[in-house]
Design a protein around this motif. Structure first.
Motif, mmCIF file in Angstrom:
data_model
loop_
_atom_site.group_PDB
_atom_site.id
_atom_site.type_symbol
_atom_site.label_atom_id
_atom_site.label_comp_id
_atom_site.label_asym_id
_atom_site.label_seq_id
_atom_site.Cartn_x
_atom_site.Cartn_y
_atom_site.Cartn_z
ATOM 1 N N LEU A 1 -15.186 18.697 -5.120
ATOM 2 C CA LEU A 1 -14.267 17.657 -5.574
ATOM 3 C C LEU A 1 -14.984 16.378 -5.974
ATOM 4 N N GLU B 1 -6.976 18.948 -7.423
ATOM 5 C CA GLU B 1 -7.299 17.554 -7.180
ATOM 6 C C GLU B 1 -6.149 16.866 -6.449
ATOM 7 N N LEU C 1 -5.586 15.269 -3.097
ATOM 8 C CA LEU C 1 -6.308 14.835 -1.906
ATOM 9 C C LEU C 1 -5.437 14.824 -0.658
ATOM 10 N N HIS D 1 -6.698 16.690 2.582
ATOM 11 C CA HIS D 1 -6.758 16.007 3.871
ATOM 12 C C HIS D 1 -6.053 16.817 4.953
ATOM 13 N N ILE E 1 -11.760 10.860 2.762
ATOM 14 C CA ILE E 1 -10.724 11.112 1.757
ATOM 15 C C ILE E 1 -10.378 9.837 0.994
ATOM 16 N N GLU F 1 -10.737 9.087 -2.941
ATOM 17 C CA GLU F 1 -9.579 8.634 -3.723
ATOM 18 C C GLU F 1 -9.892 7.344 -4.475
#
Length: 317
Positions: free
Chosen positions: A213, A264, A266, A270, A308, A312
């Motif tokens: 990612l 994609e 997140l 998570h 995360i 982001e």
């Protein structure tokens, strides 16, 4: 006259026969690439101790391998690093000889296979002499800056390879075994942010999915910083799981699939990451769990959240 013609045609066709034999070897043993597609794929089979290595210096050993033996190791350096390797000669080396090292072989390449550095077996000059059987044509890829074959002597004396990450893979066919090999390596260059220590393939697919990612982070520097945070976190996680008082649980995530990390999303990433680590820690008898009572009360959820959020943030820039 007939004898002369026979000799003539034999001379014409014998190179073709030799070429056909080589082609059969390629098709049968698929020696252009490693059989193990990942460290996880072969680890634990027939004594394979494949692992992911972050140490600044180290070595990979294989002694007295068996038929049908397949194993894979991965060396990971920093973004701007290169990896220097040396294959020991003499008593510690012995891999069945073949013109292209197509029977038993030690493959060295980058992760994508776009850069091939060598395919090592025993030299026709002696069983204990490492020989690079990779044909010069195989170096002619767009990813290789110079399409020049690396000499066998370079691997014996030590050579710096143009890659920050290296796949070291060994595959054997069904005939003739050998002494094996000892490969020394050193990560040269920018590795200050890397964790010092060995990260086995505990949760390797999960880690790989998260690292995948980070490709969405445009800045190389920020991408590497986030990637290193992930690597360090998994190195610590691996260490914790191996210290469980109720037994080593470092193989707990071996069957985890990282397919979801192609997306994609997140929030989903998570939640899945949290649930996987929570399940691991809840099964593990550690002082930290007795002290806090549950995974949610430890510092691990905050660590996951921090990574995360960092991803982001950089995705949106």
């Amino acid at each position: 006259m007939m004898t002369g013609m026979f000799v003539k045609y034999f001379c014409i066709f014998s190179p073709a026969i030799a070429s056909l034999q080589d082609r059969i070897a390629v098709d049968r043993f698929i020696y252009e690439k490693p059989h193990c597609e990942s460290v996880n794929a072969c680890r634990g089979r027939n004594g394979c101790d494949g692992s992911i290595l972050y140490n600044r210096v180290g070595q990979i050993n294989l002694a007295n391998y068996t038929n049908y033996f397949n194993c894979r190791w991965e060396i990971r350096g920093g973004l701007n690093s290169k990896i220097r390797v040396k294959v020991e000669s003499a008593g510690n080396f012995g891999i069945e000889n073949h013109r292209f090292c197509g029977f038993d072989r030690l493959n060295l390449q980058n992760f994508e296979g776009t850069k091939k550095f060598g395919r090592i077996c025993s030299s026709p000059r002696g069983e204990t002499i490492p020989y690079n059987g990779m044909d010069a044509v195989e170096y002619g890829t767009s990813a290789n800056s110079v399409a020049t074959k690396i000499k066998s002597s370079a691997f014996r004396n030590g050579v710096t390879l143009d890659s920050s990450e290296l796949v070291v893979a060994f595959d054997a066919d069904n005939q003739n075994t050998g002494a094996g090999f000892v490969l020394h390596y050193e990560i040269i260059g920018d590795i200050d942010d890397l964790v010092e220590g060995e990260l086995t393939d505990i949760g390797d697919n999960l880690e790989a999915g998260l690292l995948h990612l980070t490709k969405n982070i445009a800045s190389n520097q920020r991408r590497e910083a986030v990637s290193n945070r992930i690597r360090k976190l998994f190195a610590l996680y691996s260490k914790k799981m191996s210290q469980c008082r109720n037994g080593d649980l470092s193989s707990l995530l071996l069957n985890f699939s990282a397919a979801g990390f192609e997306e994609e999303n997140l929030t989903k990433v998570h939640d899945e990451w949290y649930q996987i680590f929570e399940a691991s820690f809840e099964k593990c008898d550690l002082p930290i769990m007795k002290k806090h009572g549950s995974f949610s009360q430890t510092s691990w959820p905050r660590r996951i959240e921090s990574v995360i959020r960092s991803m982001e943030k950089h995705f949106s820039q």
